[in-house]
Design a protein around this motif. Structure first.
Motif, mmCIF file in Angstrom:
data_model
loop_
_atom_site.group_PDB
_atom_site.id
_atom_site.type_symbol
_atom_site.label_atom_id
_atom_site.label_comp_id
_atom_site.label_asym_id
_atom_site.label_seq_id
_atom_site.Cartn_x
_atom_site.Cartn_y
_atom_site.Cartn_z
ATOM 1 N N SER A 1 0.832 -1.200 0.000
ATOM 2 C CA SER A 1 0.000 0.000 0.000
ATOM 3 C C SER A 1 0.868 1.251 0.000
ATOM 4 O O SER A 1 0.569 2.229 -0.698
ATOM 5 N N TYR A 2 1.963 1.244 0.790
ATOM 6 C CA TYR A 2 2.880 2.387 0.800
ATOM 7 C C TYR A 2 3.406 2.662 -0.603
ATOM 8 O O TYR A 2 3.518 3.818 -1.031
ATOM 9 N N GLU A 3 3.744 1.588 -1.308
ATOM 10 C CA GLU A 3 4.290 1.752 -2.660
ATOM 11 C C GLU A 3 3.263 2.404 -3.577
ATOM 12 O O GLU A 3 3.597 3.293 -4.369
ATOM 13 N N ALA A 4 2.001 1.971 -3.473
ATOM 14 C CA ALA A 4 0.960 2.560 -4.305
ATOM 15 C C ALA A 4 0.765 4.041 -3.975
ATOM 16 O O ALA A 4 0.608 4.881 -4.874
ATOM 17 N N GLY A 5 0.767 4.384 -2.668
ATOM 18 C CA GLY A 5 0.635 5.787 -2.283
ATOM 19 C C GLY A 5 1.770 6.639 -2.818
ATOM 20 O O GLY A 5 1.568 7.783 -3.255
ATOM 21 N N HIS A 6 2.982 6.082 -2.802
ATOM 22 C CA HIS A 6 4.142 6.784 -3.347
ATOM 23 C C HIS A 6 3.943 7.057 -4.836
ATOM 24 O O HIS A 6 4.238 8.160 -5.331
ATOM 25 N N LEU A 7 3.406 6.083 -5.554
ATOM 26 C CA LEU A 7 3.205 6.244 -6.992
ATOM 27 C C LEU A 7 2.138 7.280 -7.296
ATOM 28 O O LEU A 7 2.249 8.028 -8.267
ATOM 29 N N VAL A 8 1.085 7.337 -6.460
ATOM 30 C CA VAL A 8 0.055 8.370 -6.661
ATOM 31 C C VAL A 8 0.679 9.755 -6.595
ATOM 32 O O VAL A 8 0.433 10.614 -7.452
ATOM 33 N N ALA A 9 1.499 9.974 -5.571
ATOM 34 C CA ALA A 9 2.150 11.278 -5.415
ATOM 35 C C ALA A 9 3.061 11.580 -6.604
ATOM 36 O O ALA A 9 3.103 12.719 -7.094
ATOM 37 N N LEU A 10 3.786 10.578 -7.090
ATOM 38 C CA LEU A 10 4.672 10.783 -8.239
ATOM 39 C C LEU A 10 3.882 11.142 -9.495
ATOM 40 O O LEU A 10 4.266 12.051 -10.239
ATOM 41 N N VAL A 11 2.794 10.433 -9.732
ATOM 42 C CA VAL A 11 1.995 10.696 -10.935
ATOM 43 C C VAL A 11 1.459 12.122 -10.929
ATOM 44 O O VAL A 11 1.526 12.836 -11.938
ATOM 45 N N LEU A 12 0.955 12.575 -9.787
ATOM 46 C CA LEU A 12 0.328 13.898 -9.749
ATOM 47 C C LEU A 12 1.346 15.040 -9.764
ATOM 48 O O LEU A 12 0.961 16.194 -9.985
ATOM 49 N N ASP A 13 2.601 14.738 -9.536
ATOM 50 C CA ASP A 13 3.645 15.753 -9.689
ATOM 51 C C ASP A 13 4.587 15.403 -10.840
ATOM 52 O O ASP A 13 5.716 15.897 -10.906
ATOM 53 N N SER A 14 4.121 14.548 -11.761
ATOM 54 C CA SER A 14 4.981 14.080 -12.847
ATOM 55 C C SER A 14 5.299 15.164 -13.864
ATOM 56 O O SER A 14 6.192 14.988 -14.699
ATOM 57 N N ASP A 15 4.586 16.300 -13.815
ATOM 58 C CA ASP A 15 4.889 17.400 -14.723
ATOM 59 C C ASP A 15 6.068 18.231 -14.226
ATOM 60 O O ASP A 15 6.538 19.132 -14.926
ATOM 61 N N ARG A 16 6.564 17.936 -13.040
ATOM 62 C CA ARG A 16 7.685 18.659 -12.468
ATOM 63 C C ARG A 16 9.003 17.947 -12.758
ATOM 64 O O ARG A 16 9.042 16.722 -12.873
ATOM 65 N N GLU A 17 10.079 18.730 -12.855
ATOM 66 C CA GLU A 17 11.392 18.140 -13.078
ATOM 67 C C GLU A 17 11.765 17.196 -11.941
ATOM 68 O O GLU A 17 12.347 16.134 -12.164
ATOM 69 N N ASN A 18 11.414 17.588 -10.712
ATOM 70 C CA ASN A 18 11.638 16.730 -9.550
ATOM 71 C C ASN A 18 10.282 16.446 -8.905
ATOM 72 O O ASN A 18 9.742 17.281 -8.176
ATOM 73 N N PRO A 19 9.698 15.265 -9.148
ATOM 74 C CA PRO A 19 8.392 14.952 -8.573
ATOM 75 C C PRO A 19 8.473 14.403 -7.147
ATOM 76 O O PRO A 19 7.437 14.125 -6.542
#
Length: 360
Positions: A70-88
Motif C-alpha cells: 500500500s505504501y508503494e501505491a501511495g508513493h506512486l500516486v504522489a509521483l503521478v500527480l507531480d509528474s509534470d515537475r522536473e523533480n516529482p
C-alpha cells in the motif's frame, strides 16, 4: 513568507469509463492487489496482521507485506500527480544536498528514488520496522530506529522528509518530532511533509449521502481521537511546523482521485493507482483502531473484515467520482541572523506594548 497554493479544482469526469468495453473498466483497475512476498521479519501478530514491536506502545498501522504494498501505491500516486515537475519527489528548493533523512520510510521507496536522483547525497531512511528490500543504491542507508528517542546522527541534514504519518504520534510527540527536525537541520535546510486525508469526498453528488463510504473518515477520526493519535495531521501540520520555528512555509493541496473516473490522463492514472492504494491499505488502516476504539464498543476482527468488504465493494463503482485530499507542506530552518533579527523585533514590540500600557 507564507505561500498557500491549491490543486483543488473540480476534476472533469471521463464518461467512457462506464463502458463495459472501455479501456479502464472493469478488469485492469479492479483486480485485487496481492501480497509482495512472504513474511521474513519478526513482529507482533494481532488480528492476522504484523505490527512493529520496537517501541513499547501500540502502533496503529501494520508493518507487513500488504501494508508495504500500500505504501508503494501511495508513493506512486504522489509521483503521478507531480509528474509534470522536473523533480516529482519533493518541492523544497534543495539543489546540492549532502545529507537527507526520510522519517517513516516504510518500504524505503522514496529514499531509494531520491538516492538515485542525488548520487552525491547520503540518504537515510528510518522506521520502526526493517523494509523488505534486497538492493539499494550505495548512497542509501535504511535504518531501524525510534525518532522519538535522542537522535545520534552526527551530520546535520539539508532535507528531512515525511509522508503518510497520520496517527503515528500524539500531539506532544508531534511537537517533539518537529523540534528534533529543526534542531538537526542545517541553517537554511528544509523540512517537507506530505499527508493524505482518510475522508472520502465527492464534488458532484455522484456518491449518495447514505453511502457507507461516508462513514470511513468519521470512523477513523473518532477512533484516532479516542486513541490519543488524532488523524487530522493534514490540517494541523502547517501550523505545527510554523510553531517549531520554521519560516518560508509553503503548501499545496491536491485531490487524489480514487478510481479511473477522471477525464484527464494524469488524474486517471493517479486514480487507478490510488484505487489499489485503498484496496490494499484499508484493512490495515482501520483494524487496530476499530478493534481497540470502535463505537459503541470495540469491534471484533470479523466485524472489521465485513466493514472493509462493504467499503471495497462501493469503491469498485465507477460512477462514484470520489477522491481524498492530500497536502504537501515545506518550510525552511532560518539562518542565525534571521533568528536574531526576529528576536529583536519581538523584543521591540513587547517594549512598545509595555510603554503604551504604562501611559494608562
Amino acid at each position: 513568507m507564507e505561500d498557500r497554493r491549491s490543486a483543488m479544482e473540480q476534476i472533469a469526469v471521463d464518461p467512457d469509463v462506464y463502458s463495459a468495453d472501455g479501456p479502464y473498466y472493469p478488469d485492469d483497475w479492479q483486480s485485487e492487489t496481492t501480497s509482495i512476498g512472504s513474511s521474513i521479519y519478526r513482529g507482533l501478530m494481532e488480528n492476522g496482521r504484523r505490527y512493529q514491536n520496537l517501541r513499547h506502545q501500540d502502533y496503529l498501522i501494520p508493518s507487513d507485506d500488504q501494508m508495504f504494498e500500500s505504501y508503494e501505491a501511495g508513493h506512486l500516486v504522489a509521483l503521478v500527480l507531480d509528474s509534470d515537475r522536473e523533480n516529482p519527489l519533493f518541492r523544497a528548493p534543495v539543489r546540492d544536498a549532502r545529507q537527507i533523512l526520510d522519517i517513516g520510510t516504510g518500504k524505503g521507496i522514496w529514499a531509494i528514488d531520491v538516492a538515485d536522483m542525488f548520487p552525491n547525497a547520503t540518504v537515510r531512511g528510518v522506521d520502526l520496522f526493517p523494509p523488505p528490500v534486497s538492493w539499494m543504491p550505495p548512497n542509501c542507508v535504511l535504518e531501524v530506529d525510534d525518532i522519538l528517542q535522542e537522535w545520534t546522527w552526527r551530520e546535520p541534514f539539508d532535507l528531512i522528509h515525511m509522508r503518510i504519518m497520520i496517527g503515528s504520534f500524539d500531539p506532544a510527540e508531534w511537537d517533539r518530532v518537529y523540534k528534533q527536525c529543526y534542531d538537526n537541520l542545517q541553517p537554511g535546510g528544509w523540512i517537507e511533509q506530505l499527508e493524505a486525508s482518510p475522508r472520502v469526498e465527492c464534488d458532484d453528488g455522484s456518491l449518495p449521502e447514505d453511502n457507507i463510504l461516508h462513514t470511513w473518515g468519521p470512523n477513523i477520526f473518532a477512533c484516532g481521537e479516542a486513541a490519543g493519535r488524532e488523524c487530522d495531521t493534514l490540517d494541523t501540520m502547517h501550523e505545527a511546523i510554523q510553531k517549531a520555528g520554521f519560516v518560508d512555509i509553503q503548501d499545496i493541496t491536491y485531490k487524489w482521485p480514487i478510481g479511473p473516473w477522471a477525464r484527464d490522463k494524469r488524474f486517471k492514472e493517479a486514480g487507478t493507482v490510488n484505487f489499489h492504494h485503498w484496496m490494499s491499505g484499508m484493512e490495515g488502516w482501520c483494524m487496530w483502531l476499530l478493534t481497540k476504539f470502535g463505537s459503541p464498543e470495540p469491534w471484533t476482527k470479523d466485524e472489521v473484515l465485513v466493514y472493509v468488504a462493504k467499503l471495497r465493494k462501493e469503491l469498485k463503482n465507477p460512477r462514484f467520482h470520489i477522491y481524498q485530499r492530500a497536502r504537501r507542506v515545506w518550510a525552511r530552518k532560518p539562518f542565525p541572523d534571521e533568528v536574531e533579527r526576529s528576536a529583536k523585533t519581538q523584543e521591540g514590540s513587547a517594549g512598545k506594548s509595555d510603554i503604551s500600557g504604562g501611559k494608562h
